[in-house]
Write an enzyme that holds these catalytic residues in place. Structure first.
Site, short mmCIF file in Angstrom:
data_model
loop_
_atom_site.label_atom_id
_atom_site.label_comp_id
_atom_site.label_asym_id
_atom_site.label_seq_id
_atom_site.Cartn_x
_atom_site.Cartn_y
_atom_site.Cartn_z
CD GLU A 1 -3.13 -7.94 2.33
OE1 GLU A 1 -3.94 -8.22 3.24
OE2 GLU A 1 -2.82 -6.76 2.04
CD GLU B 1 0.72 -5.95 5.61
OE1 GLU B 1 0.19 -5.99 4.49
OE2 GLU B 1 1.44 -6.88 6.05
N GLY C 1 0.32 -5.46 0.62
CA GLY C 1 -0.77 -5.60 -0.33
C GLY C 1 -0.36 -6.29 -1.61
CB ALA D 1 -0.91 0.00 1.22
#
Length: 235
Positions: free
Chosen positions: A89, A109, A86, A41
């Site tokens: 992910e 994270e 991300g 992100a």
């Protein structure tokens, strides 16, 4: 760095919805480029958000990644460089992951005082098991391609220059298969994994019956009887 900001998320969502509605695409390759897959992100943008804003932003990104996972055709991730946060992910939404031998993967994270919010805690756990997932999630450590393969996080490791071509070749092989059967296999595995055995078997039975009536099934069965196994060529 292919960081996920709002614009990136909207463009990905639009493309995925377009793919979901087409019958012309038989397989999909997720590829970030020669340098890296995706670094996660946009942390600077995240840091500027309040709780209410980040809740909506996260909900939208989670929904987009879920739409990638629910594409009816096979999805192959071609991972170079870094797949972090991300980025990993997104890679987890694929049905098959091919990585460069020098790739680095992780969910860092926790090092920011937060946790993955776009499927990382759920898809990672289902893929490699609770204990291994907790290790990666709680430490935020990065893993090499070799360790990722040993963990079951990825499916194939190849030299970095070969990642994209290997992924396309695998996707093409799947694209030449029976589309209805491939879609049914994906649905049976993905949805059956979240259900009890009885519900999963019921789903499998329903999908088997539905696929049995397709032209591909008729052709495949006839080809087997006339020419032997593995000779069918599907349209």
């Amino acid at each position: 760095m292919n960081a996920f900001d709002t614009l990136q998320r909207k463009e990905l969502a639009a493309r995925v919805r377009e793919l979901a509605d087409t019958r012309d695409v038989r397989a999909v390759v997720l590829y970030g480029g020669e340098r890296l897959f995706a670094a996660g992100a946009d942390v600077k943008a995240l840091a500027a958000m309040g709780p209410d804003e980040v809740r909506g932003w996260n909900r939208a990104l989670q929904r987009t990644f879920d739409e990638v996972a629910r594409l009816p055709m096979p999805v192959v991730a071609a991972i170079t460089g870094y797949a972090l946060g991300g980025g990993l992910e997104l890679a987890l939404t694929a049905d098959h992951r091919i990585v460069a031998d020098d790739a680095v993967l992780g969910q860092p994270e926790v090092q920011l005082g937060i946790l993955p919010g776009s499927g990382g805690t759920q898809r990672l756990t289902r893929l490699i098991g609770p204990s291994r997932a907790k290790n990666l999630l709680m430490t935020g450590r990065r893993v090499s391609a070799a360790e990722a393969l040993a963990l079951g996080l990825v499916d194939e490791v190849v030299p970095a220059p070969e990642v994209y071509d290997t992924a396309v070749a695998y996707a093409r092989r799947l694209a030449e298969g029976p589309a209805a059967a491939l879609e049914a296999i994906k649905e049976a595995v993905d949805h059956g994994a979240d259900a009890g055995m009885a519900a999963g078997l019921a789903l499998e039975r329903s999908l088997f019956t539905g696929v049995f009536g397709t032209a591909d099934a008729a052709h495949g069965l006839r080809s087997f009887l006339e020419h032997g196994p593995g000779k069918a060529r599907f349209e």
